[in-house]
Motif scaffolding. Structure first.
Motif, PDB file in Angstrom:
ATOM      1  N   ILE A   4      31.978  71.411  38.355  1.00 57.66           N
ATOM      2  CA  ILE A   4      32.196  72.484  39.189  1.00 57.66           C
ATOM      3  C   ILE A   4      33.279  71.958  40.309  1.00 57.66           C
ATOM      4  O   ILE A   4      33.020  71.117  40.872  1.00 57.66           O
ATOM      5  CB  ILE A   4      30.701  72.818  40.051  1.00 57.66           C
ATOM      6  CG1 ILE A   4      29.511  72.987  38.826  1.00 57.66           C
ATOM      7  CG2 ILE A   4      30.879  73.917  40.930  1.00 57.66           C
ATOM      8  CD1 ILE A   4      28.169  73.112  39.472  1.00 57.66           C
ATOM      9  N   LEU A   5      34.033  73.078  40.636  1.00 58.14           N
ATOM     10  CA  LEU A   5      35.047  72.846  41.646  1.00 58.14           C
ATOM     11  C   LEU A   5      34.718  73.884  42.837  1.00 58.14           C
ATOM     12  O   LEU A   5      34.864  75.010  42.589  1.00 58.14           O
ATOM     13  CB  LEU A   5      36.582  73.010  41.014  1.00 58.14           C
ATOM     14  CG  LEU A   5      37.689  72.849  42.217  1.00 58.14           C
ATOM     15  CD1 LEU A   5      37.706  71.385  42.970  1.00 58.14           C
ATOM     16  CD2 LEU A   5      38.880  73.173  41.307  1.00 58.14           C
ATOM     17  N   CYS A   6      34.557  73.300  43.933  1.00 54.36           N
ATOM     18  CA  CYS A   6      34.673  74.285  45.302  1.00 54.36           C
ATOM     19  C   CYS A   6      35.941  74.020  45.942  1.00 54.36           C
ATOM     20  O   CYS A   6      36.451  72.851  46.285  1.00 54.36           O
ATOM     21  CB  CYS A   6      33.442  73.815  46.207  1.00 54.36           C
ATOM     22  SG  CYS A   6      31.842  74.018  45.766  1.00 54.36           S
ATOM     23  N   THR A  15      34.193  78.028  57.169  1.00 58.15           N
ATOM     24  CA  THR A  15      34.181  78.105  55.695  1.00 58.15           C
ATOM     25  C   THR A  15      34.232  76.769  55.109  1.00 58.15           C
ATOM     26  O   THR A  15      33.431  76.171  54.178  1.00 58.15           O
ATOM     27  CB  THR A  15      35.505  78.542  55.262  1.00 58.15           C
ATOM     28  OG1 THR A  15      35.626  79.977  55.767  1.00 58.15           O
ATOM     29  CG2 THR A  15      35.505  78.837  53.781  1.00 58.15           C
ATOM     30  N   LYS A  16      34.795  75.814  55.877  1.00 59.72           N
ATOM     31  CA  LYS A  16      34.778  74.374  55.465  1.00 59.72           C
ATOM     32  C   LYS A  16      33.092  73.619  55.516  1.00 59.72           C
ATOM     33  O   LYS A  16      32.790  73.047  54.570  1.00 59.72           O
ATOM     34  CB  LYS A  16      35.388  73.491  56.496  1.00 59.72           C
ATOM     35  CG  LYS A  16      35.409  72.002  56.075  1.00 59.72           C
ATOM     36  CD  LYS A  16      36.299  71.143  57.051  1.00 59.72           C
ATOM     37  CE  LYS A  16      36.149  69.844  56.613  1.00 59.72           C
ATOM     38  NZ  LYS A  16      37.432  69.027  57.329  1.00 59.72           N
ATOM     39  N   THR A  17      32.486  74.174  56.552  1.00 61.53           N
ATOM     40  CA  THR A  17      31.002  73.801  56.413  1.00 61.53           C
ATOM     41  C   THR A  17      30.239  74.275  55.313  1.00 61.53           C
ATOM     42  O   THR A  17      29.611  73.669  54.783  1.00 61.53           O
ATOM     43  CB  THR A  17      30.497  74.140  57.951  1.00 61.53           C
ATOM     44  OG1 THR A  17      31.360  73.440  58.988  1.00 61.53           O
ATOM     45  CG2 THR A  17      29.110  73.747  58.131  1.00 61.53           C
ATOM     46  N   ALA A  18      30.329  75.646  55.227  1.00 53.78           N
ATOM     47  CA  ALA A  18      29.770  76.370  54.151  1.00 53.78           C
ATOM     48  C   ALA A  18      29.976  75.892  52.876  1.00 53.78           C
ATOM     49  O   ALA A  18      29.165  75.475  51.934  1.00 53.78           O
ATOM     50  CB  ALA A  18      29.864  77.788  53.957  1.00 53.78           C
ATOM     51  N   MET A  19      31.443  75.685  52.646  1.00 50.66           N
ATOM     52  CA  MET A  19      31.738  74.985  51.413  1.00 50.66           C
ATOM     53  C   MET A  19      30.931  73.506  51.020  1.00 50.66           C
ATOM     54  O   MET A  19      30.900  72.995  49.883  1.00 50.66           O
ATOM     55  CB  MET A  19      33.335  75.044  51.123  1.00 50.66           C
ATOM     56  CG  MET A  19      33.593  76.420  50.901  1.00 50.66           C
ATOM     57  SD  MET A  19      32.757  77.544  49.763  1.00 50.66           S
ATOM     58  CE  MET A  19      33.748  76.767  48.243  1.00 50.66           C
ATOM     59  N   GLN A  20      31.187  72.663  52.330  1.00 51.78           N
ATOM     60  CA  GLN A  20      30.812  71.323  51.956  1.00 51.78           C
ATOM     61  C   GLN A  20      29.230  71.497  51.517  1.00 51.78           C
ATOM     62  O   GLN A  20      28.689  70.446  50.875  1.00 51.78           O
ATOM     63  CB  GLN A  20      30.936  70.668  53.386  1.00 51.78           C
ATOM     64  CG  GLN A  20      32.293  70.314  53.693  1.00 51.78           C
ATOM     65  CD  GLN A  20      32.384  69.794  55.101  1.00 51.78           C
ATOM     66  OE1 GLN A  20      31.685  70.028  56.151  1.00 51.78           O
ATOM     67  NE2 GLN A  20      33.542  68.743  55.075  1.00 51.78           N
ATOM     68  N   GLU A  21      28.202  72.180  52.278  1.00 56.51           N
ATOM     69  CA  GLU A  21      26.895  72.298  52.018  1.00 56.51           C
ATOM     70  C   GLU A  21      26.691  72.794  50.517  1.00 56.51           C
ATOM     71  O   GLU A  21      25.869  72.289  49.697  1.00 56.51           O
ATOM     72  CB  GLU A  21      26.315  73.483  52.969  1.00 56.51           C
ATOM     73  CG  GLU A  21      26.168  73.047  54.509  1.00 56.51           C
ATOM     74  CD  GLU A  21      25.796  74.122  55.476  1.00 56.51           C
ATOM     75  OE1 GLU A  21      25.696  73.948  56.673  1.00 56.51           O
ATOM     76  OE2 GLU A  21      25.826  75.212  54.796  1.00 56.51           O
ATOM     77  N   LEU A  22      27.593  73.799  50.162  1.00 58.67           N
ATOM     78  CA  LEU A  22      27.552  74.092  48.502  1.00 58.67           C
ATOM     79  C   LEU A  22      27.881  73.114  47.660  1.00 58.67           C
ATOM     80  O   LEU A  22      26.916  72.876  46.590  1.00 58.67           O
ATOM     81  CB  LEU A  22      28.317  75.535  48.485  1.00 58.67           C
ATOM     82  CG  LEU A  22      27.595  76.665  49.232  1.00 58.67           C
ATOM     83  CD1 LEU A  22      28.641  77.897  49.047  1.00 58.67           C
ATOM     84  CD2 LEU A  22      26.309  77.141  48.556  1.00 58.67           C
ATOM     85  N   ALA A  23      28.961  72.397  47.892  1.00 57.27           N
ATOM     86  CA  ALA A  23      29.442  71.402  47.224  1.00 57.27           C
ATOM     87  C   ALA A  23      28.296  70.396  46.964  1.00 57.27           C
ATOM     88  O   ALA A  23      28.031  69.606  45.884  1.00 57.27           O
ATOM     89  CB  ALA A  23      30.767  70.903  47.672  1.00 57.27           C
ATOM     90  N   ALA A  24      27.521  69.979  48.013  1.00 54.97           N
ATOM     91  CA  ALA A  24      26.747  68.905  47.991  1.00 54.97           C
ATOM     92  C   ALA A  24      25.649  69.358  47.157  1.00 54.97           C
ATOM     93  O   ALA A  24      24.847  68.609  46.548  1.00 54.97           O
ATOM     94  CB  ALA A  24      26.209  68.532  49.518  1.00 54.97           C
TER      95      ALA A  24
END
Length: 166
Positions: A4-6, A15-24
């Motif tokens: 999976i690539l975010c 957006t960075k924070t949200a994507m960091q949370e989803l990627a984790a």
């Protein structure tokens, strides 16, 4: 190495924070899109809105991923909403490489109350097939974590269904 690539663009960090949370949560690779344009402060805010309304496409800085884009089971694209459209950097990426992506999901970060679902179809124009899952989040809102968890649930269900087909 993740399947999976975010990928995301973020002007203010939401957006960075949200994507960091989803990627984790998904154990995904995380890559930031950069266009080299100064979008800070009020001038950057205004420029971003104008670029979105004009559908401006900027040249992106080179991106590095662990493997070719076509080898990911899912690519999740995160973008802020600018003037009712996706960011110029995400539009540039989709124009350049959207044809390579088969399974894509979207994460929109918005400032207002409107959910902006029409942006999904704007972004789908650059893909060979429509997106799989999507969510429109408002940073700091009461429903942020609920909708983020719902997106994760639907994304995991999609991935499990895909694995059953293989």
């Amino acid at each position: 190495m993740s399947d999976i690539l975010c990928m995301y663009y973020s002007r203010t960090g939401n957006t960075k924070t949200a994507m960091q949370e989803l990627a984790a949560a998904l154990d995904a690779e995380l890559v930031e899109l950069k266009d080299g344009v100064n979008r800070s402060g009020v001038r950057g805010f205004l420029r971003s809105g104008m670029d979105a309304m004009r559908r401006t496409v900027e040249t992106l800085e080179p991106i590095e991923t662990e493997k070719p884009l076509t080898n990911y089971k899912l690519v999740i694209l995160g973008t802020p909403v600018w003037a009712g459209r996706c960011s110029s950097a995400v539009r540039s990426f989709l124009q350049e490489q959207g044809h390579l992506l088969t399974d894509v999901s979207y994460v929109l970060l918005r400032g207002g109350n409107a959910k902006y679902e029409e942006i999904y179809s704007q972004m789908d124009k650059y893909l060979s097939q429509p997106h799989q899952t999507a969510v429109s989040l408002r940073a700091g809102s009461v429903g942020y974590h609920f909708w983020q968890e719902e997106f994760l649930r639907r994304t995991r269900a999609f991935l499990e269904g895909r694995e059953c087909q293989n």
